[in-house]
Design a protein around this motif. Structure first.
Motif, short mmCIF file in Angstrom:
data_model
loop_
_atom_site.label_atom_id
_atom_site.label_comp_id
_atom_site.label_asym_id
_atom_site.label_seq_id
_atom_site.Cartn_x
_atom_site.Cartn_y
_atom_site.Cartn_z
N ALA A 140 0.84 -1.20 0.00
CA ALA A 140 0.00 0.00 0.00
C ALA A 140 0.88 1.25 0.00
CB ALA A 140 -0.91 0.00 1.22
N SER A 141 2.04 1.17 0.63
CA SER A 141 2.93 2.34 0.66
C SER A 141 3.31 2.74 -0.76
CB SER A 141 4.22 2.01 1.43
OG SER A 141 3.92 1.58 2.73
N SER A 183 2.74 5.84 5.99
CA SER A 183 3.10 5.71 4.57
C SER A 183 2.58 6.89 3.75
CB SER A 183 2.56 4.40 3.99
OG SER A 183 1.16 4.32 4.14
N GLY A 236 -10.56 2.99 7.40
CA GLY A 236 -9.99 2.02 8.34
C GLY A 236 -8.56 2.42 8.66
N THR A 238 -5.05 2.93 10.85
CA THR A 238 -4.25 1.85 11.43
C THR A 238 -4.51 1.66 12.93
OG1 THR A 238 -2.61 2.40 9.81
CG2 THR A 238 -1.89 0.96 11.59
N ASP A 263 -7.06 5.23 1.10
CA ASP A 263 -6.18 4.23 1.70
C ASP A 263 -7.04 3.31 2.57
OD1 ASP A 263 -4.38 2.66 3.05
OD2 ASP A 263 -3.37 4.30 4.11
N ALA A 265 -6.03 0.11 3.22
CA ALA A 265 -5.07 -1.00 3.24
C ALA A 265 -5.60 -2.20 4.01
CB ALA A 265 -3.74 -0.52 3.82
N HIS A 294 -2.94 -8.81 1.08
CA HIS A 294 -1.90 -9.45 1.90
C HIS A 294 -2.08 -9.17 3.40
CE1 HIS A 294 1.04 -5.81 1.19
NE2 HIS A 294 0.55 -5.71 2.41
N LYS A 295 -3.19 -8.60 3.76
CA LYS A 295 -3.44 -8.50 5.20
C LYS A 295 -4.47 -9.56 5.61
CE LYS A 295 -1.90 -3.91 6.50
NZ LYS A 295 -1.11 -3.38 5.39
C1 LIG Z 1 -4.13 2.17 6.79
C2 LIG Z 1 -2.80 1.63 6.35
N1 LIG Z 1 -2.23 2.14 5.24
C3 LIG Z 1 -1.04 1.70 4.79
C4 LIG Z 1 -0.39 0.67 5.43
C5 LIG Z 1 0.93 0.20 4.88
O1 LIG Z 1 0.78 -1.00 4.23
P1 LIG Z 1 1.99 -1.68 3.42
O2 LIG Z 1 2.77 -2.43 4.43
O3 LIG Z 1 1.32 -2.56 2.42
O4 LIG Z 1 2.77 -0.59 2.79
C6 LIG Z 1 -0.94 0.10 6.58
C7 LIG Z 1 -0.24 -0.99 7.29
O5 LIG Z 1 -0.58 -1.36 8.37
C8 LIG Z 1 -2.19 0.58 7.03
O6 LIG Z 1 -2.77 0.08 8.14
#
Ligand SMILES: Cc1ncc(COP(=O)(O)O)c(C=O)c1O
Length: 466
Positions: A140-141, A183, A236, A238, A263, A265, A294-295
């Motif tokens: 996602a980053s 990110s 959603g 983190t 986002d 993710a 992948h989560k």
């Molecule tokens: C809301 C959110 N965005 C982005 C990310 C980053 O994901 P990635 O590890 O795929 O870059 C996370 C990871 O926990 C997340 O919770």
């Protein structure tokens, strides 16, 4: 290695994987090793001659496994679910065996076309209209970086082909909630916006962005001669799984001509459940959306689903056309190297295909509904205990809790060091809390009950006078 030697060791390793997964739940969830311990078990220099497969297996068991935090453990409640279901593990094997390069259609047509197929399956499953087109990114980053690069180029009319950001007459600004994942800030910095032009917008009592503050920030920037460029909506977030007000943010994006990136993710996987979709109502109006199979979904790292509405803009921003990459099919096919940052791409689509083929979407839905139900159950248990409180709405599978008088950091640390469960200590608005993120593939109600027992025991110990 010959095919026969591969077959022999391969069979042993498949057995090893199956045995590892069977015994995993008896291992400490969080790796107990100390820094340098794993390294010390390895030779200081590379072997000059072939070593025995047996020695490799022994090192794997004795040095590597102890140094693993087991994300597939049924009592893994930390960070977010990072499931790697068996179909995905097998797909990774096939992916490596094929060694396909998915940079251009011609470099492995199947890699591109299977990616197209599974990204369409996935968008139908989460209810994203076909006005979006999907591509797999590593994380996602990266997807958010790509979204911000596209936003930048839309606002500047492809300024990268001239003097880039350095030649822009006024600074471009980016807006996101103070609860947004790191990110977003990292992507904005890498895209060259500059720290002074990033706006972290205040959130409300349920940790969602306040749209009136966003409107005020945009107006203030315009008044100061800045150029508002992009908004990132957290669907959603983190820490607490907060949902930013998408409709209000989209209205502002439209009014001021800003890019809107979603986002999602973690929470995006939940959208395979029709009952969760109201949580991202309006998403069809966004410019770009990312979420991570992948989560929670069950696909092993790394497979991030990135959807855009304007493919031409994406490829105009990211394409490179050196002569050695030109092929006869350009123009008729997708060359995914032009849809992201890296040139070389793995055949990741196999993982999603294998998972959906071998398990079917309905089984994934059942699993996610089980996790939602377990999160609600845990929240209700905690609400009944006067020593504890649930400090954020339980929107999905994460329960954010705190003990009212114990040191919450110490409680989490005690649970994690005991090895029977793994949770994440965190701080929200200056208050220490513990995140219990439910969603490991084999996590059932007794596992959730077990982490709750562990937390209560740890709180009792940390409160005991010494
Ligand atoms: C809301 C959110 N965005 C982005 C990310 C980053 O994901 P990635 O590890 O795929 O870059 C996370 C990871 O926990 C997340 O919770």
């Amino acid at each position: 290695m010959t095919p026969d030697a591969f077959r022999e060791l391969g069979h042993r390793l498949v057995d090893w994987v199956a045995d590892y997964r069977k015994r995993m739940d008896k291992l400490p969830v969080m790796s107990p090793v100390v820094p340098g311990e794993v390294k010390a078990a390895f030779p200081r220099s590379a072997p000059e001659t072939p070593q025995s497969p047996q020695a490799l297996l022994e090192l794997l068991d004795q040095a590597v496994v102890p140094g693993i935090t087991h994300w597939n453990h049924s009592r893994f409640f930390a960070y977010f679910p990072g499931n790697s279901a068996f179909p995905s593990v097998l797909a990774d094997l096939v992916c490596s065996a094929l060694g396909a390069q998915a940079m251009s259609w011609q470099t492995s047509p199947a890699a591109t076309e299977v990616e197209e197929v599974v990204m369409e399956w996935l968008q139908d499953l989460v209810g994203l209209p076909r006005t979006f087109t999907g591509v797999i990114q590593d994380t996602a980053s990266t997807a958010t970086l790509v979204a911000l690069l596209c936003a930048r180029e839309r606002t500047t009319g492809f300024g990268q082909r001239r003097g880039g950001m350095q030649a822009e007459p006024s600074a471009l600004t980016v807006y996101y909630s103070e609860e947004a994942h790191s990110s977003v800030e990292k992507g904005a910095l890498m895209a060259g916006f500059g720290a002074e032009n990033l706006r972290r917008i205040e959130t409300d009592e349920v940790f969602a962005l306040r749209p009136e503050r966003l409107a005020h920030a945009i107006e203030t920037d315009l008044g100061q001669g800045k150029r508002p460029c992009a908004i990132v909506a957290g669907i959603g977030t983190t820490a607490t799984t907060a949902f930013d007000p998408l409709h209000a943010m989209l209205a502002l994006a439209k009014k001021y001509g800003l890019w809107l990136h979603v986002d999602a993710a973690m929470a995006g996987s939940a959208m395979i459940l029709p009952e969760c979709r109201p949580r991202w109502q309006g998403v069809e109006e966004a410019d770009s959306v990312v979420f991570n199979p992948h989560k929670w979904l069950g696909v092993g790292l790394d497979l991030s689903a990135y959807y855009v509405r304007d493919v031409a803009h994406l490829t105009q921003t990211l394409s490179t056309q050196p002569s050695y990459l030109k092929t006869a099919q350009d123009g008729q096919v997708k060359n995914f190297r032009d849809w992201g940052v890296p040139l070389g791409r793995r055949f990741r689509a196999l993982k999603l295909w294998f998972l959906l083929h071998l398990e079917g979407a309905e089984a994934v839905r059942r699993r996610l509904r089980r996790d939602l139900e377990n999160a609600r159950w845990l929240a209700a248990e905690i609400a009944r205990n006067p020593d504890w409180e649930v400090i954020a709405p339980v929107a999905l599978q994460t329960v954010c809790i705190r003990h009212r008088s114990a040191d919450n950091m110490a409680v989490a640390q005690r649970v994690n060091l005991a090895g029977r469960a793994y949770v994440t200590p965190s701080v929200v608005r200056g208050r220490a809390m513990i995140r219990v993120s439910i969603g490991s593939e084999h996590s059932e109600r007794p596992d959730v009950q077990a982490v709750w027992d562990e937390l209560q025991r740890a709180a009792a110990c940390t409160q005991r006078p010494t």
